[in-house]
Design a protein around this motif. Structure first.
Motif, PDB file in Angstrom:
ATOM      1  N   PHE A 189       7.845   6.308   0.882  1.00 13.28           N
ATOM      2  CA  PHE A 189       9.426   5.978   0.699  1.00 13.28           C
ATOM      3  C   PHE A 189      10.077   7.186   0.718  1.00 13.28           C
ATOM      4  CE2 PHE A 189       8.092   2.044  -1.540  1.00 13.28           C
ATOM      5  CZ  PHE A 189       8.704   1.095  -0.716  1.00 13.28           C
ATOM      6  N   ARG A 190       9.479   8.869   0.425  1.00 12.45           N
ATOM      7  CA  ARG A 190       9.925   9.750   0.564  1.00 12.45           C
ATOM      8  C   ARG A 190      10.468  10.040   1.864  1.00 12.45           C
ATOM      9  NH1 ARG A 190       5.228   9.308  -2.245  1.00 12.45           N
ATOM     10  NH2 ARG A 190       5.282  10.406  -4.130  1.00 12.45           N
ATOM     11  N   GLN A 191       9.544   9.114   3.116  1.00  9.90           N
ATOM     12  CA  GLN A 191       9.345   8.723   4.368  1.00  9.90           C
ATOM     13  C   GLN A 191      11.174   7.893   4.871  1.00  9.90           C
ATOM     14  OE1 GLN A 191       6.268   9.372   6.890  1.00  9.90           O
ATOM     15  NE2 GLN A 191       4.787   9.830   4.977  1.00  9.90           N
ATOM     16  N   THR A 192      11.710   8.415   6.421  1.00 11.11           N
ATOM     17  CA  THR A 192      12.646   6.782   6.513  1.00 11.11           C
ATOM     18  C   THR A 192      12.882   5.549   5.485  1.00 11.11           C
ATOM     19  OG1 THR A 192      11.879   8.120   8.641  1.00 11.11           O
ATOM     20  CG2 THR A 192      13.947   6.243   8.965  1.00 11.11           C
ATOM     21  N   LEU A 193      14.258   6.026   5.300  1.00 11.62           N
ATOM     22  CA  LEU A 193      14.334   4.825   4.796  1.00 11.62           C
ATOM     23  C   LEU A 193      15.240   3.181   5.735  1.00 11.62           C
ATOM     24  CD1 LEU A 193      15.451   5.367   1.506  1.00 11.62           C
ATOM     25  CD2 LEU A 193      13.342   4.495   1.188  1.00 11.62           C
ATOM     26  N   PRO A 194      15.914   2.005   5.271  1.00 12.50           N
ATOM     27  CA  PRO A 194      16.500   1.978   5.506  1.00 12.50           C
ATOM     28  C   PRO A 194      17.697   2.387   6.782  1.00 12.50           C
ATOM     29  CG  PRO A 194      15.856   0.265   3.985  1.00 12.50           C
ATOM     30  CD  PRO A 194      15.438   1.743   4.139  1.00 12.50           C
ATOM     31  N   LEU A 202       1.367  -1.412  -0.139  1.00 12.82           N
ATOM     32  CA  LEU A 202       0.047  -0.052  -0.100  1.00 12.82           C
ATOM     33  C   LEU A 202       0.553   1.053   0.095  1.00 12.82           C
ATOM     34  CD1 LEU A 202      -2.984   1.493  -0.039  1.00 12.82           C
ATOM     35  CD2 LEU A 202      -2.524   1.032   2.719  1.00 12.82           C
ATOM     36  N   TYR A 203       1.036   1.456  -0.992  1.00 16.25           N
ATOM     37  CA  TYR A 203       1.839   3.242  -1.525  1.00 16.25           C
ATOM     38  C   TYR A 203       0.901   4.373  -1.341  1.00 16.25           C
ATOM     39  CZ  TYR A 203       5.348   5.871  -3.564  1.00 16.25           C
ATOM     40  OH  TYR A 203       5.862   7.378  -4.086  1.00 16.25           O
ATOM     41  N   GLY A 204       1.805   5.596  -0.264  1.00 16.76           N
ATOM     42  CA  GLY A 204       0.451   6.598  -0.746  1.00 16.76           C
ATOM     43  C   GLY A 204       2.005   7.859   0.448  1.00 16.76           C
ATOM     44  N   GLY A 234      19.241  -1.279   0.346  1.00 16.51           N
ATOM     45  CA  GLY A 234      18.391  -2.378   1.873  1.00 16.51           C
ATOM     46  C   GLY A 234      17.334  -2.254   0.956  1.00 16.51           C
ATOM     47  N   SER A 235      16.356  -1.002   0.706  1.00 14.78           N
ATOM     48  CA  SER A 235      14.823  -1.165   0.354  1.00 14.78           C
ATOM     49  C   SER A 235      13.996  -2.461  -0.061  1.00 14.78           C
ATOM     50  CB  SER A 235      14.640   0.037  -0.701  1.00 14.78           C
ATOM     51  OG  SER A 235      13.296   0.172  -0.833  1.00 14.78           O
ATOM     52  N   ILE A 236      12.675  -2.557   0.498  1.00 13.30           N
ATOM     53  CA  ILE A 236      12.251  -3.759  -0.022  1.00 13.30           C
ATOM     54  C   ILE A 236      12.056  -4.019  -1.397  1.00 13.30           C
ATOM     55  CG2 ILE A 236      10.275  -2.159   0.688  1.00 13.30           C
ATOM     56  CD1 ILE A 236       8.300  -4.806   1.399  1.00 13.30           C
ATOM     57  N   THR A 237      11.813  -2.607  -2.364  1.00 12.55           N
ATOM     58  CA  THR A 237      11.807  -2.495  -3.911  1.00 12.55           C
ATOM     59  C   THR A 237      12.964  -3.142  -4.512  1.00 12.55           C
ATOM     60  OG1 THR A 237      13.144   0.010  -3.609  1.00 12.55           O
ATOM     61  CG2 THR A 237      10.478  -0.267  -3.810  1.00 12.55           C
ATOM     62  N   ARG A 238      13.944  -3.131  -3.640  1.00  9.36           N
ATOM     63  CA  ARG A 238      15.169  -3.877  -3.895  1.00  9.36           C
ATOM     64  C   ARG A 238      15.470  -5.350  -3.406  1.00  9.36           C
ATOM     65  NH1 ARG A 238      15.241   0.408  -5.976  1.00  9.36           N
ATOM     66  NH2 ARG A 238      17.052   1.637  -6.301  1.00  9.36           N
ATOM     67  N   SER A 239      14.291  -6.137  -3.159  1.00 11.80           N
ATOM     68  CA  SER A 239      14.304  -7.598  -2.586  1.00 11.80           C
ATOM     69  C   SER A 239      13.923  -8.565  -3.685  1.00 11.80           C
ATOM     70  CB  SER A 239      12.853  -7.026  -1.466  1.00 11.80           C
ATOM     71  OG  SER A 239      12.724  -8.825  -1.560  1.00 11.80           O
ATOM     72  N   GLU A 252      15.429   7.847  -6.533  1.00 10.37           N
ATOM     73  CA  GLU A 252      15.952   6.027  -7.262  1.00 10.37           C
ATOM     74  C   GLU A 252      14.905   5.708  -6.042  1.00 10.37           C
ATOM     75  OE1 GLU A 252      17.786   8.263  -5.941  1.00 10.37           O
ATOM     76  OE2 GLU A 252      19.797   6.663  -5.599  1.00 10.37           O
ATOM     77  N   ALA A 253      14.346   6.030  -4.816  1.00  8.82           N
ATOM     78  CA  ALA A 253      13.518   5.119  -4.777  1.00  8.82           C
ATOM     79  C   ALA A 253      12.681   4.590  -4.483  1.00  8.82           C
ATOM     80  CB  ALA A 253      14.525   5.039  -2.318  1.00  8.82           C
ATOM     81  N   PHE A 254      11.995   5.570  -5.112  1.00  5.52           N
ATOM     82  CA  PHE A 254      10.485   5.398  -5.230  1.00  5.52           C
ATOM     83  C   PHE A 254      10.075   6.175  -6.955  1.00  5.52           C
ATOM     84  CE2 PHE A 254       9.604  10.239  -4.457  1.00  5.52           C
ATOM     85  CZ  PHE A 254      11.021  10.395  -3.335  1.00  5.52           C
ATOM     86  N   THR A 255      11.575   6.423  -7.610  1.00  3.83           N
ATOM     87  CA  THR A 255      10.789   6.964  -9.335  1.00  3.83           C
ATOM     88  C   THR A 255       9.316   5.885  -9.795  1.00  3.83           C
ATOM     89  OG1 THR A 255      13.183   6.545  -9.220  1.00  3.83           O
ATOM     90  CG2 THR A 255      11.843   8.841  -9.261  1.00  3.83           C
ATOM     91  N   ASP A 256      10.280   4.421  -9.676  1.00  5.39           N
ATOM     92  CA  ASP A 256       9.610   3.404 -10.221  1.00  5.39           C
ATOM     93  C   ASP A 256       7.648   3.430  -9.791  1.00  5.39           C
ATOM     94  OD1 ASP A 256      11.356   2.986 -11.873  1.00  5.39           O
ATOM     95  OD2 ASP A 256      12.467   1.601 -10.490  1.00  5.39           O
ATOM     96  N   ILE A 257       7.523   3.631  -8.779  1.00  2.00           N
ATOM     97  CA  ILE A 257       6.366   3.606  -8.095  1.00  2.00           C
ATOM     98  C   ILE A 257       6.152   4.942  -8.336  1.00  2.00           C
ATOM     99  CG2 ILE A 257       6.339   1.200  -7.190  1.00  2.00           C
ATOM    100  CD1 ILE A 257       7.145   2.716  -4.503  1.00  2.00           C
ATOM    101  N   ALA A 258       5.808   6.062  -9.084  1.00  4.63           N
ATOM    102  CA  ALA A 258       5.512   7.070  -8.390  1.00  4.63           C
ATOM    103  C   ALA A 258       3.177   7.071  -8.667  1.00  4.63           C
ATOM    104  CB  ALA A 258       5.478   8.258  -9.014  1.00  4.63           C
ATOM    105  N   PRO A 259       2.811   7.138  -7.961  1.00  5.15           N
ATOM    106  CA  PRO A 259       1.543   7.073  -7.587  1.00  5.15           C
ATOM    107  C   PRO A 259       0.915   7.453  -8.415  1.00  5.15           C
ATOM    108  CG  PRO A 259       2.657   8.798  -5.976  1.00  5.15           C
ATOM    109  CD  PRO A 259       3.755   8.583  -5.835  1.00  5.15           C
ATOM    110  N   GLY A 260      -0.182   6.659  -9.140  1.00 10.94           N
ATOM    111  CA  GLY A 260      -0.636   7.029 -10.530  1.00 10.94           C
ATOM    112  C   GLY A 260      -2.097   7.769  -9.430  1.00 10.94           C
TER     113      GLY A 260
END
Ligand SMILES: Nc1ncnc2c1ncn2[C@@H]1O[C@H](COP(=O)(O)OP(=O)(O)OP(=O)(O)O)[C@@H](O)[C@H]1O
Length: 494
Positions: A156-161, A30-32, A174-179, A486-494
């Motif tokens: 992903f704009r907030q705190t990362l690992p 759930l991304y927002g 280390g982010s979940i998007t790289r899992s 780069e931590a969130f550009t691929d999943i920018a909200p639609g």
């Protein structure tokens, strides 16, 4: 609650319930951005499952976010995730235990603030759930998270690992998007900021052509115009609109606290008043300055509590260490998230817990409490905010074990795990909705998302003020905004 959900929240709600009802075992993310109602939606889902007598386990990466969920605990304590985790770790949950049975019986796992946690933790949970659910770890019969419906969420704009001694690349990696699990997640997107009310002050931010909501989001995305002030320094300084600024005056702490804690004299004992306000700042040293300043304003006797500090040594020559590191030296040591040797408190002051004492009872790292009694061996108070709002709680002294690679020993500090919280570190404010926030920046922020977390806690532009102190050659309406886009550009909200 379901009747209140907006269109996107309702779409997400329907898909999640569908997965549960049909045993689809979908893994959702759930991304927002901040305030889009992720926590509100988790609560609606949990309430729905409760009405159907089904079990949802709710966890969060941080204690404070956990307190905003019914029976929420931190993911690390709930799932017994090892502290030092690698790509092959599993959690210490044995089959047949109460916890294993609870997980087997659960219809849903919710994990808020997932972007704060290292991807290894999610992979270890998936392996552990497979083991508990008797699902093979690979092959055609393999199912992610043992076939459970899971909802991870966050921004992903907030705190990362936080990975010690690491830079931008390792943090993003280390982010979940790289899992390896990420491609299998179904991403649900929320985009309407429900935190911001529709008041006049949100419609126009004079001078920057945006309304407040757009400005906050552009700040988080790293889309505001930036500049550099000196050669070879980062070019990530942004201008803060004039109407959000407070000027330092002779005493900057007095200026910002007078503005944020206006009407303090009349209302300093009111839980509602205190729980809606905070001065947020990047470092603990400044947090202490703010809190000391506010403590002086409170009438009444100040009680001092001193820790008892000792060393746990892995050596046969303790005498040598005792001479090198006397008690006075141990007392002077300060660490992030650890109470100091000396704590000064008064009745009617708000404190924040620094440890998870009893998550099922709302006593999590980050819980805020208004003190009603200062005893010799206990502190009594009422929880401020979250699902345990106003509940009376008792805080004991505990022994904290502190390891730091600078010292050849483990420090054992017996102290109340609390700190005053008129001021708090920016990362401790994540997840909270507040009425008035003063962002105090005697130095600029130093990590990804900090400025965004601080600025996105409020309901309106009227509730947000910045006080910036820069070196002489940098104007006091500019500050750094660090964004690892780069931590969130691929999943920018639609
Ligand atoms: N559908 C809704 N109806 C009414 N109020 C809502 C709705 N959704 C969210 N809110 C309110 O908006 C505010 C922000 O919501 P919430 O805390 O759930 O956002 P969030 O996405 O979890 O934020 P963050 O990422 O900053 O933690 C809260 O005060 C919440 O009660």
């Amino acid at each position: 609650m379901v009747s209140k959900l907006n269109t996107k929240q309702l779409e997400a709600f329907t898909l999640i319930i569908l997965s549960i009802n049909n045993n689809l075992g979908t893994s959702f993310f759930l991304y927002g951005h901040g305030g889009t109602g992720k926590t509100f939606l988790y609560n609606a889902i949990i309430a729905k499952l409760k009405s159907l007598s089904r079990i949802a386990i709710a966890v969060a990466s941080s204690g404070i976010a956990a307190t905003l969920l019914p029976n929420g605990t931190t993911a690390h304590s709930r799932f017994k995730i090892p502290l030092h985790i690698d790509h092959a770790s599993t959690c210490s949950i044995k089959k047949g235990t109460h916890l294993a049975e609870l997980i087997r019986a659960a219809s849903l796992i919710i994990w808020d603030e997932a972007p704060m946690t290292h991807r290894n933790a999610f992979e270890s949970i998936s392996r552990t759930f497979c083991d508990l659910m008797d699902i093979p770890l690979s092959g055609p019969k393999h199912k992610l998270f043992g076939g459970k419906t899971v909802v991870f969420g966050g921004d992903f704009r907030q705190t990362l690992p936080v990975i010690s001694d690491s830079g931008r690349e390792q943090t993003v990696d280390g982010s979940i998007t790289r899992s390896s699990l990420w491609p299998f997640f179904k991403v649900l997107k929320l985009s309407r900021n429900m935190r911001l009310n529709d008041s006049q002050d949100n419609r126009n931010l004079v001078g920057c052509g945006m309304n407040f909501g757009e400005w906050i989001l552009a700040l988080g995305d790293g889309r505001l115009p930036t500049k550099s002030f000196m050669a070879n320094t980062p070019s990530d300084w942004i201008e803060i609109p004039q109407i959000l600024l407070i000027y330092a005056g002779k005493n900057p702490i007095e200026s910002i606290t007078n503005d944020i804690y206006d009407t303090f004299e009349e209302q300093h004992m009111s839980t509602d008043y205190l729980s809606g306000r905070a001065i947020v700042t990047p470092t603990n040293a400044v947090v202490t300055e703010v809190n000391d300043f506010m403590l002086h304003k409170i009438p009444g006797h100040c009680r001092c509590y001193y820790s008892s500090d000792s060393m746990q040594l892995d050596t046969e020559v303790p005498q040598l260490f005792a001479e090198t590191y006397p008690t006075e030296f141990l007392n002077a040591l300060q660490f992030n998230g650890v109470p100091d040797h000396e704590i000064r408190l008064k009745v009617h002051t708000p404190i924040m817990l620094l440890r998870n004492l009893s998550p099922p009872n709302g006593l999590c790292n980050g819980t805020r409490i208004l003190i009603t009694k200062l005893g010799e061996n206990i502190i009594v108070g009422n929880i401020m905010g979250g699902s345990f709002d106003t509940e009376e709680v008792v805080i004991p002294r505990i022994v904290l074990n502190i390891e730091d690679k600078r010292w050849p020993f483990i420090l054992k500090r017996r102290q109340f795990p609390v700190r005053l919280c008129y001021g708090m570190a920016i990362n401790k404010s994540q997840g909270q909705t507040l009425d008035k926030v003063g962002v105090y920046l005697p130095k600029p922020v130093f990590s990804h998302g900090q400025l965004y977390v601080a600025a996105s806690r409020v309901r309106s532009a009227n509730g947000l003020r910045f006080l910036i102190e820069n070196e002489e050659d940098i104007p006091a309406n500019y500050t750094r905004n660090i964004v690892y886009s780069e931590a969130f550009t691929d999943i920018a909200p639609g």
